[in-house]
Design a protein around this motif. Structure first.
Motif, PDB file in Angstrom:
ATOM      1  N   ASP A 234       0.066   0.990   0.010  1.00  0.00           N
ATOM      2  CA  ASP A 234      -0.892  -0.117  -0.128  1.00  0.00           C
ATOM      3  C   ASP A 234      -1.459  -0.390   1.272  1.00  0.00           C
ATOM      4  O   ASP A 234      -0.719  -0.794   2.170  1.00  0.00           O
ATOM      5  CB  ASP A 234      -0.146  -1.344  -0.672  1.00  0.00           C
TER       6      ASP A 234
ATOM      7  N   ALA B 121      -3.432  -2.639   2.513  1.00  0.00           N
ATOM      8  CA  ALA B 121      -3.458  -4.023   2.996  1.00  0.00           C
ATOM      9  C   ALA B 121      -2.087  -4.463   3.525  1.00  0.00           C
ATOM     10  O   ALA B 121      -2.009  -5.158   4.537  1.00  0.00           O
ATOM     11  CB  ALA B 121      -3.941  -4.958   1.893  1.00  0.00           C
ATOM     12  N   THR B 122      -1.020  -4.045   2.839  1.00  0.00           N
ATOM     13  CA  THR B 122       0.318  -4.532   3.209  1.00  0.00           C
ATOM     14  C   THR B 122       1.164  -3.480   3.927  1.00  0.00           C
ATOM     15  O   THR B 122       2.186  -3.799   4.520  1.00  0.00           O
ATOM     16  CB  THR B 122       1.106  -4.956   1.950  1.00  0.00           C
ATOM     17  N   GLY B 123       0.771  -2.216   3.848  1.00  0.00           N
ATOM     18  CA  GLY B 123       1.573  -1.136   4.418  1.00  0.00           C
ATOM     19  C   GLY B 123       2.765  -0.749   3.561  1.00  0.00           C
ATOM     20  O   GLY B 123       3.580   0.091   3.961  1.00  0.00           O
ATOM     21  N   LYS B 124       2.884  -1.356   2.380  1.00  0.00           N
ATOM     22  CA  LYS B 124       4.047  -1.077   1.521  1.00  0.00           C
ATOM     23  C   LYS B 124       3.892   0.213   0.725  1.00  0.00           C
ATOM     24  O   LYS B 124       2.799   0.560   0.280  1.00  0.00           O
ATOM     25  CB  LYS B 124       4.265  -2.239   0.539  1.00  0.00           C
TER      26      LYS B 124
ATOM     27  N   THR C  79       3.884   2.207  -2.483  1.00  0.00           N
ATOM     28  CA  THR C  79       3.678   1.830  -3.892  1.00  0.00           C
ATOM     29  C   THR C  79       4.204   2.896  -4.842  1.00  0.00           C
ATOM     30  O   THR C  79       4.419   2.630  -6.015  1.00  0.00           O
ATOM     31  CB  THR C  79       2.190   1.613  -4.210  1.00  0.00           C
TER      32      THR C  79
ATOM     33  N   SER D  80       9.385  -0.691  -9.109  1.00  0.00           N
ATOM     34  CA  SER D  80       8.027  -0.966  -8.620  1.00  0.00           C
ATOM     35  C   SER D  80       7.267   0.315  -8.287  1.00  0.00           C
ATOM     36  O   SER D  80       6.050   0.294  -8.112  1.00  0.00           O
ATOM     37  CB  SER D  80       8.098  -1.835  -7.360  1.00  0.00           C
TER      38      SER D  80
ATOM     39  N   ARG E 135      -8.898   0.751   5.720  1.00  0.00           N
ATOM     40  CA  ARG E 135      -8.458  -0.609   5.404  1.00  0.00           C
ATOM     41  C   ARG E 135      -9.634  -1.573   5.553  1.00  0.00           C
ATOM     42  O   ARG E 135      -9.867  -2.422   4.699  1.00  0.00           O
ATOM     43  CB  ARG E 135      -7.306  -1.007   6.323  1.00  0.00           C
TER      44      ARG E 135
ATOM     45  N   LYS F  31      -5.511   1.909  -1.648  1.00  0.00           N
ATOM     46  CA  LYS F  31      -4.334   2.718  -1.324  1.00  0.00           C
ATOM     47  C   LYS F  31      -4.728   3.917  -0.487  1.00  0.00           C
ATOM     48  O   LYS F  31      -5.887   4.343  -0.484  1.00  0.00           O
ATOM     49  CB  LYS F  31      -3.675   3.239  -2.606  1.00  0.00           C
TER      50      LYS F  31
END
Ligand code: C2E
Ligand code: MG
Ligand code: MG
Ligand code: MG
Length: 288
Positions: free
Chosen positions: A49, A51-54, A56, A108, A245, A251
Motif C-alpha cells: 500500500d 500510502a501506508t507502506g504496509k 497488502t 489480511s 505515491r 499499490k
C-alpha cells in the motif's frame, strides 16, 4: 537439401533452426515429466500500500525448478504450456499450492494470480477455480485474478461469463499490463474490473520521460473515477515509489521491495513480521 548446398548461410540457418527445435523439444519433454514431480512451484512478490507502506499481499509468479536447467522463467515455459495444451493443468496445480500456502498467512493478505488468455476459453474455468478454493479452504475474497487485454479478443462473451461467475464468488479481477499491446479505453468496460495494473514499461521510465509520467497520471485519474484503483508494477527505487505515491497510485510492487520469494522464504519474512498467525511451531518444522 541444405547439406548438399555446402557451407553457405542457408546451411548455417538450417542448423540453428534445428537447434532451436531441439531446445524446445527438450524443454517440452522436461515439462511433461516435471509437472507430476512437482517441479513447478509458486513464488511470491510483495505488494505494498503506497500510502501506508504496509504489505497488502503478494502476486504469485510461477517458476520451474528444473533439475537440469535451474530456475526457469514463466516467460519461457508459459508459451510452451499454452501451445501444447498443458496450461490448464499446470496452472491449476500451481494455484492449488498457492492457496495451500496463503491460507496459513494473515487473513489480511491477498494473492493475485495470473491466468492465461487460453484458460479463458475453458467454459469450466470458474468451476475449477472455485473447486480448488473449497478444497484448500482459501477464502475467495482474498483472491485477485489478473488477466491481460488479449484475453478479451478470442471469445469475449465466454470471458464475460467466466468472470461473472468468479465475481459472484467474491473473487476480484484485475486488468494486467495495462498500457502495452493493443490497449484501448474500450477494454476498461468490456469486463467489470476491480483494479488496473500499469505495466512496468511506463513505471520504470516515469522519472526520465514526461510522457510516461503523464500517461501514468491519466490512467490513475481514470481508474479513480471508474472505481478501479491502480497497482504499479516494476518499482525499482525510492524515487519512483515517491513519484507514484504523489500521483496517487494505490499499490505498488517491484524489486525495490524484494525479488519474488519461494514458499519457504515467504513464510520466513511473514513470520518475522508476525503475519503467520495460524502457524504452529511443529508445522513450520515439518514444512521446512
Ligand atoms: P506479470 O504478471 O506482468 O508479472 C510481473 C513480472 O515482472 C514478473 O516476471 C516479475 O518478476 C517482474 N518484475 C517484478 N518487479 C520487477 C522490477 O522491479 N523490475 C523488473 N525488471 N521486473 C520486475 P516473471 O515472474 O518472469 O513473470 C513474467 C510473466 O509471466 C508475468 O508477467 C505473467 O504474465 C506470466 N506468468 C507468471 N506466472 C504465471 C502463471 O502462473 N500463469 C500464467 N498464465 N502466467 C504467468
Ligand atoms: Mg501479473
Ligand atoms: Mg503485470
Ligand atoms: Mg508486466
Amino acid at each position: 537439401s541444405a547439406k548438399k548446398q555446402g557451407r553457405n548461410r542457408f546451411c548455417w540457418f538450417d542448423n540453428s533452426m534445428e537447434q532451436e527445435l531441439q531446445t524446445r523439444n527438450t524443454l517440452e519433454s522436461g515439462m511433461r515429466s516435471g509437472i507430476p514431480k512437482g517441479e513447478f512451484v509458486p513464488y511470491y512478490e510483495q505488494q505494498i500500500d503506497l500510502a501506508t507502506g504496509k504489505l497488502t499481499g503478494f502476486e504469485m509468479l510461477a517458476r520451474w525448478e528444473s533439475p537440469t536447467q535451474g530456475l526457469v522463467s514463466p516467460e519461457v515455459f508459459i508459451p510452451i504450456a499454452e501451445e501444447t495444451g498443458m496450461i490448464g493443468d499446470l496452472s491449476l496445480s500451481i494455484l492449488r499450492q498457492a492457496f495451500d500456502d496463503a491460507k496459513n498467512w494473515d487473513q489480511s493478505l491477498t494473492i493475485s494470480v495470473n491466468i492465461s488468455p487460453i484458460q479463458l476459453l475453458d467454459p469450466w474455468l470458474a468451476q475449477k477455480i472455485v473447486k480448488l478454493l473449497v478444497e484448500t479452504g482459501f477464502p475467495p475474497n482474498r483472491l485477485e485474478i489478473e488477466i491481460t487485454e488479449s484475453s478479451l479478443f478470442e471469445n469475449l462473451s465466454l470471458a464475460q461469463s467466466i468472470v461473472g461467475s468468479l465475481k459472484n464468488q467474491g473473487i476480484r479481477i484485475a486488468l494486467d499490463d495495462f498500457g502495452t499491446g493493443y490497449s484501448s479505453l474500450a477494454h476498461l468496460r468490456a469486463l467489470p474490473f476491480d483494479r488496473i495494473k500499469i505495466d512496468r514499461s511506463f513505471v520504470s521510465s516515469i522519472l526520465e520521460n514526461s510522457e510516461s509520467a503523464a500517461i501514468v497520471k491519466a490512467i490513475t485519474g481514470l481508474g479513480e473515477s471508474l472505481g478501479m484503483p491502480i497497482t504499479a508494477e516494476g518499482i525499482e527505487d525510492k524515487e519512483i515509489e515517491n513519484e507514484l505515491r504523489n500521483i496517487g497510485c494505490a499499490k505498488g510492487q517491484g524489486w525495490y521491495y524484494g525479488r519474488p520469494l519461494s514458499t519457504e522464504q515467504t513464510r520466513k519474512i511473514l513470520a518475522e513480521r508476525n503475519l503467520l498467525p495460524s502457524q504452529r511451531a511443529d508445522e513450520i518444522a515439518v514444512g521446512s
